[in-house]
Design a protein around this motif. Structure first.
Motif, PDB file in Angstrom:
ATOM      1  N   PHE A 293      73.875  59.434  26.085  1.00 15.24           N
ATOM      2  CA  PHE A 293      73.316  58.397  25.222  1.00 15.24           C
ATOM      3  C   PHE A 293      73.875  57.047  25.638  1.00 15.24           C
ATOM      4  N   GLU A 294      72.981  56.120  26.005  1.00 15.41           N
ATOM      5  CA  GLU A 294      73.416  54.799  26.436  1.00 15.41           C
ATOM      6  C   GLU A 294      72.569  53.749  25.746  1.00 15.41           C
ATOM      7  N   VAL A 295      73.229  52.732  25.202  1.00 16.29           N
ATOM      8  CA  VAL A 295      72.462  51.732  24.457  1.00 16.29           C
ATOM      9  C   VAL A 295      73.157  50.366  24.523  1.00 16.29           C
ATOM     10  N   LYS A 296      72.382  49.299  24.374  1.00 18.05           N
ATOM     11  CA  LYS A 296      72.875  47.941  24.542  1.00 18.05           C
ATOM     12  C   LYS A 296      73.335  47.346  23.213  1.00 18.05           C
ATOM     13  N   LYS A 297      74.424  46.601  23.286  1.00 22.06           N
ATOM     14  CA  LYS A 297      74.889  45.870  22.101  1.00 22.06           C
ATOM     15  C   LYS A 297      75.446  44.516  22.552  1.00 22.06           C
ATOM     16  N   LYS A 298      75.700  43.630  21.585  1.00 17.65           N
ATOM     17  CA  LYS A 298      76.259  42.316  21.926  1.00 17.65           C
ATOM     18  C   LYS A 298      77.782  42.445  21.972  1.00 17.65           C
ATOM     19  N   VAL A 299      78.387  41.657  22.875  1.00 20.09           N
ATOM     20  CA  VAL A 299      79.847  41.613  22.906  1.00 20.09           C
ATOM     21  C   VAL A 299      80.315  40.164  23.001  1.00 20.09           C
ATOM     22  N   PHE A 300      81.642  39.973  22.926  1.00 17.59           N
ATOM     23  CA  PHE A 300      82.235  38.639  22.961  1.00 17.59           C
ATOM     24  C   PHE A 300      81.534  37.714  21.963  1.00 17.59           C
ATOM     25  N   SER A 301      81.288  38.290  20.789  1.00 18.45           N
ATOM     26  CA  SER A 301      80.718  37.554  19.660  1.00 18.45           C
ATOM     27  C   SER A 301      79.509  36.734  20.051  1.00 18.45           C
ATOM     28  N   GLY A 302      78.630  37.328  20.831  1.00 18.47           N
ATOM     29  CA  GLY A 302      77.391  36.673  21.196  1.00 18.47           C
ATOM     30  C   GLY A 302      77.393  36.065  22.582  1.00 18.47           C
TER      31      GLY A 302
ATOM     32  N   PHE B  68      77.826  45.329  31.912  1.00 23.03           N
ATOM     33  CA  PHE B  68      77.836  44.092  31.144  1.00 23.03           C
ATOM     34  C   PHE B  68      76.778  43.135  31.678  1.00 23.03           C
ATOM     35  N   GLU B  69      76.277  42.284  30.800  1.00 24.86           N
ATOM     36  CA  GLU B  69      75.305  41.265  31.228  1.00 24.86           C
ATOM     37  C   GLU B  69      75.615  39.981  30.505  1.00 24.86           C
ATOM     38  N   GLY B  70      75.371  38.858  31.200  1.00 26.82           N
ATOM     39  CA  GLY B  70      75.524  37.579  30.511  1.00 26.82           C
ATOM     40  C   GLY B  70      74.253  37.253  29.740  1.00 26.82           C
TER      41      GLY B  70
ATOM     42  N   GLY C 208      77.782  37.773  25.406  1.00 29.28           N
ATOM     43  CA  GLY C 208      77.371  38.705  26.458  1.00 29.28           C
ATOM     44  C   GLY C 208      76.781  39.966  25.875  1.00 29.28           C
ATOM     45  N   PHE C 209      76.286  40.849  26.765  1.00 31.77           N
ATOM     46  CA  PHE C 209      75.760  42.144  26.343  1.00 31.77           C
ATOM     47  C   PHE C 209      76.532  43.241  27.047  1.00 31.77           C
ATOM     48  N   MET C 210      76.565  44.414  26.411  1.00 34.35           N
ATOM     49  CA  MET C 210      77.233  45.556  27.012  1.00 34.35           C
ATOM     50  C   MET C 210      76.379  46.787  26.791  1.00 34.35           C
ATOM     51  N   VAL C 211      76.339  47.672  27.809  1.00 35.71           N
ATOM     52  CA  VAL C 211      75.698  48.966  27.586  1.00 35.71           C
ATOM     53  C   VAL C 211      76.820  49.961  27.337  1.00 35.71           C
ATOM     54  N   ALA C 212      76.772  50.623  26.186  1.00 40.34           N
ATOM     55  CA  ALA C 212      77.805  51.589  25.813  1.00 40.34           C
ATOM     56  C   ALA C 212      77.268  52.996  26.017  1.00 40.34           C
ATOM     57  N   ARG C 213      78.140  53.876  26.490  1.00 40.38           N
ATOM     58  CA  ARG C 213      77.751  55.269  26.688  1.00 40.38           C
ATOM     59  C   ARG C 213      78.579  56.159  25.779  1.00 40.38           C
ATOM     60  N   ALA C 214      77.925  57.081  25.085  1.00 39.27           N
ATOM     61  CA  ALA C 214      78.629  58.027  24.217  1.00 39.27           C
ATOM     62  C   ALA C 214      79.083  59.207  25.058  1.00 39.27           C
ATOM     63  N   ASN C 215      80.399  59.482  25.024  1.00 37.55           N
ATOM     64  CA  ASN C 215      80.957  60.601  25.799  1.00 37.55           C
ATOM     65  C   ASN C 215      81.454  61.688  24.880  1.00 37.55           C
ATOM     66  N   SER C 216      80.605  62.154  23.980  1.00 36.54           N
ATOM     67  CA  SER C 216      81.062  63.180  23.041  1.00 36.54           C
ATOM     68  C   SER C 216      79.851  63.966  22.590  1.00 36.54           C
ATOM     69  N   ASP C 217      80.005  64.794  21.586  1.00 39.46           N
ATOM     70  CA  ASP C 217      78.908  65.661  21.164  1.00 39.46           C
ATOM     71  C   ASP C 217      77.820  64.962  20.369  1.00 39.46           C
TER      72      ASP C 217
ATOM     73  N   ASP D 188      86.302  40.330  21.062  1.00 45.44           N
ATOM     74  CA  ASP D 188      85.856  40.763  22.380  1.00 45.44           C
ATOM     75  C   ASP D 188      84.741  41.806  22.267  1.00 45.44           C
ATOM     76  N   TYR D 189      85.020  42.950  21.730  1.00 44.15           N
ATOM     77  CA  TYR D 189      83.975  43.967  21.689  1.00 44.15           C
ATOM     78  C   TYR D 189      83.286  44.135  20.343  1.00 44.15           C
ATOM     79  N   ASN D 190      83.723  43.367  19.339  1.00 44.52           N
ATOM     80  CA  ASN D 190      83.032  43.332  18.041  1.00 44.52           C
ATOM     81  C   ASN D 190      82.732  44.714  17.460  1.00 44.52           C
ATOM     82  N   GLY D 191      83.605  45.684  17.716  1.00 45.09           N
ATOM     83  CA  GLY D 191      83.325  47.022  17.194  1.00 45.09           C
ATOM     84  C   GLY D 191      83.456  47.038  15.684  1.00 45.09           C
ATOM     85  N   GLY D 192      84.481  46.324  15.173  1.00 47.44           N
ATOM     86  CA  GLY D 192      84.740  46.308  13.733  1.00 47.44           C
ATOM     87  C   GLY D 192      85.045  47.677  13.191  1.00 47.44           C
ATOM     88  N   ALA D 193      85.462  48.584  14.055  1.00 47.07           N
ATOM     89  CA  ALA D 193      85.589  49.988  13.652  1.00 47.07           C
ATOM     90  C   ALA D 193      87.021  50.462  13.476  1.00 47.07           C
TER      91      ALA D 193
END
Lengths: 248, 314
Positions: free
Chosen positions: B123-132, A217-219, B134-143, A119-124
């Motif tokens: 800090f907000e940045v885009k990454k891929k999700v659902f193994s390709g 999220f975006e498709g 879709g896309f997600m914008v993630a926000r860092a909520n820390s220092d 789902d989120y592919n964090g791998g973390a």
């Protein structure tokens, strides 16, 4: 030998992925949940160790009630007991913290995780658990044996594989290849019947602080219409790849 | 505070992924009006890093780190990276190191980022999700934030800076990991970094026809990949499987031969810049998401294509 296998529920791989109208979340209506494919490999490996070394195998998930069917399936595959941490997993760090607490509390010195969740592919999460507990950590694991108090691990790296001897306690992040696809254990009737009476304990989370948030999220954008080229006109394909696409 | 980047060296060489990570760090540093500091462990030819915008190299020399020991690498990198944005390339080793450094520092961790941040505070940045899928914008909520950069997406940007080195010597005790053997794969290009990938699926029915796929990849200077059933049947190794449960890749050119285009496969390759589909079945779903398509028998088309590419290259 007490093994804890961390598993997650993810949408079935044939699912079309949709997001809510305001793009703020994954739309899980109608989704069939399955055990994360990478986790299946480490779970089967754990059950093989249960048979060969008498290991006890506990499975754990961080999630809401909708992940219990997957935990029951893991019990049907052969795990001895299951734990659900009652928390929607919103980021890798929160998930890792909950799992680290379970591991410490239960004194598990061998922890198996799948390489990443689909789902989120964090791998973390596996790495974070190791850091929180000061455990050894090996990712990309494609072969694993235990000899005395050491793990003999082969991991996949760029350009090949690396084999190492690592001290326990250990977190292993495994993936396809750890066991053969055809050896993955499928629950049989007896397993399914037994699963009903094996313990599935629900515990409350220790904290809900998250440090990374998903805000939008975006498709995937569809491509334009395909240009078909006749099989006797490959010169045209090469011309297009060179002049139009500019990839050769 | 400087932007830190881990300048990984694999088998005594800098790979594209490291230069991409540095290019990324440089772009952030420019926006934040600060500098890029690179961390190099037991590396050679570090001066190559200045080409991509590194102002300072912390050059660590440590015999105890000759082999990869993740806990020890994490400890040293955590100690020397005194900034609140730490950038890593995305590789087998760094996908272990980076999240652990994030935990050690109490920073947010975002893996596989695709582009520059959309915002810095927060800090907000885009990454891929659902193994390709879709896309997600993630926000860092820390220092602070630790990032890994998705290979072959951001690109390498040259930006020469006259920088300097600081050498630090440590002697770590690395006894909890003991590397017993290295098995190199036979000189194959790493799939995640390849700019051109030629993949085939069940449409290639005879094992000997895989030679055509390998030859096409070779003449294009690309890597070979396969669909899931091919890897599951041990016709090709698992490391070549691209798809939702295999590798998610984003080459410039992806040529799919005899692959129908199931949703799981598409998830792994929809990030490709250009997709060419060659299939005997004109109704193959893959044609709907391709840029260019050829209907026909691959065993006849590929040899012709190889000859024409050879001619083209002359």
């Amino acid at each position: 030998m007490r093994i804890l296998v961390c598993i997650s529920s993810v949408p079935d791989t044939t699912s079309k992925i949709n997001f809510t109208a305001d793009q703020s979340a994954f739309d899980n209506s109608g989704i069939q949940w399955i055990i994360n494919p990478h986790d299946e490999f480490v779970l089967t490996k754990a059950i093989q160790l249960q048979a060969s070394k008498g290991a006890s195998v506990t499975v754990v998930s961080v999630g809401e009630a909708n992940c219990e069917p997957v935990l029951r399936k893991a019990l049907a595959i052969g795990a001895n007991d299951a734990i659900r941490v009652n928390l929607e997993p919103k980021d890798s760090y929160t998930t890792a913290k909950e799992l680290a607490f379970i591991i410490k509390n239960g004194s598990y010195d061998i922890v198996f995780c799948g390489k990443e969740s689909l789902d989120y592919n964090g791998g973390a999460v596996p790495a974070m658990i190791a850091q929180l507990l000061g455990y050894s950590f090996v990712n990309g694991t494609v072969e694993l044996e235990f000899k005395e108090n050491k793990a003999l691990v082969t991991r996949e790296v760029e350009g090949g594989k690396e084999k190492m001897e690592v001290e326990v306690p250990i977190v292993i992040a495994g993936q396809k290849g750890l066991v053969r696809e055809k050896d993955l254990i499928i629950p049989n009737m007896r397993g399914i019947m037994n699963a009903r009476t094996k313990p599935l304990t629900i515990v409350e989370p220790i904290s809900e602080e998250i440090n990374t948030e998903a805000i939008k999220f975006e498709g995937i954008m569809p491509r334009g219409a395909v240009k078909m080229i006749a099989s006797d006109n490959l010169d045209e394909l090469i011309k297009l790849l060179h002049e139009e696409a500019k990839v050769i | 505070m400087s932007v830190f980047v881990y300048a990984e060296q694999i088998n005594k060489e800098y790979k594209k992924t490291t230069f991409e990570a540095i290019s990324y760090a440089k772009q952030i540093a420019d926006k934040l009006e600060t500098e890029v500091v690179a961390i190099a462990i037991n590396s050679t030819n570090v001066e190559k890093l200045y080409q991509y915008g590194v102002s300072k190299i912390i050059k660590i020399i440590d015999e105890g780190l000759r082999s990869f020991n993740v806990n020890a690498y994490v400890k040293i990198i955590t100690q020397v990276s005194t900034g609140n944005v730490i950038v890593f390339p995305h590789t087998a080793n760094t996908s272990a190191i980076a999240p652990m450094v994030a935990v050690a520092k109490g920073y947010s961790f975002i893996s596989g980022v695709l582009e520059s941040p959309q915002s810095f505070k927060p800090f907000e940045v885009k990454k891929k999700v659902f193994s390709g899928k879709g896309f997600m914008v993630a926000r860092a909520n820390s220092d602070g934030v630790v990032l890994t950069i998705s290979p072959n997406v951001f690109g390498i940007k040259e930006n020469f800076v006259q920088g300097e080195e600081e050498v630090l010597e440590f002697s770590t005790n690395s006894e909890n990991y003991n590397i017993v053997a290295h098995e190199p794969s036979e000189g194959k290009m790493d799939l995640k970094e390849a700019e051109i990938v030629v993949a085939a699926g069940r449409g290639i029915r005879e094992i000997e026809d895989w030679k055509l796929i390998e030859n096409l990849a070779e003449v294009l200077g690309g890597a070979v990949a396969c669909s899931k059933p091919v890897a599951d049947n041990a016709i090709r190794p698992h490391s070549e499987h691209v798809g939702q449960t295999g590798k998610v890749i984003s080459p410039n050119l992806y040529i799919a031969v005899g692959i129908s285009g199931a949703i799981q496969h598409l998830a792994g390759v929809n990030g490709s810049k250009t997709i060419v589909v060659i299939n005997n079945d004109e109704d193959a779903p893959f044609f709907k998401v391709a840029d260019y398509g050829v209907v026909g028998d691959a065993t006849k088309i590929i040899p012709m294509l190889i000859e024409k590419i050879k001619d083209f290259k002359e």
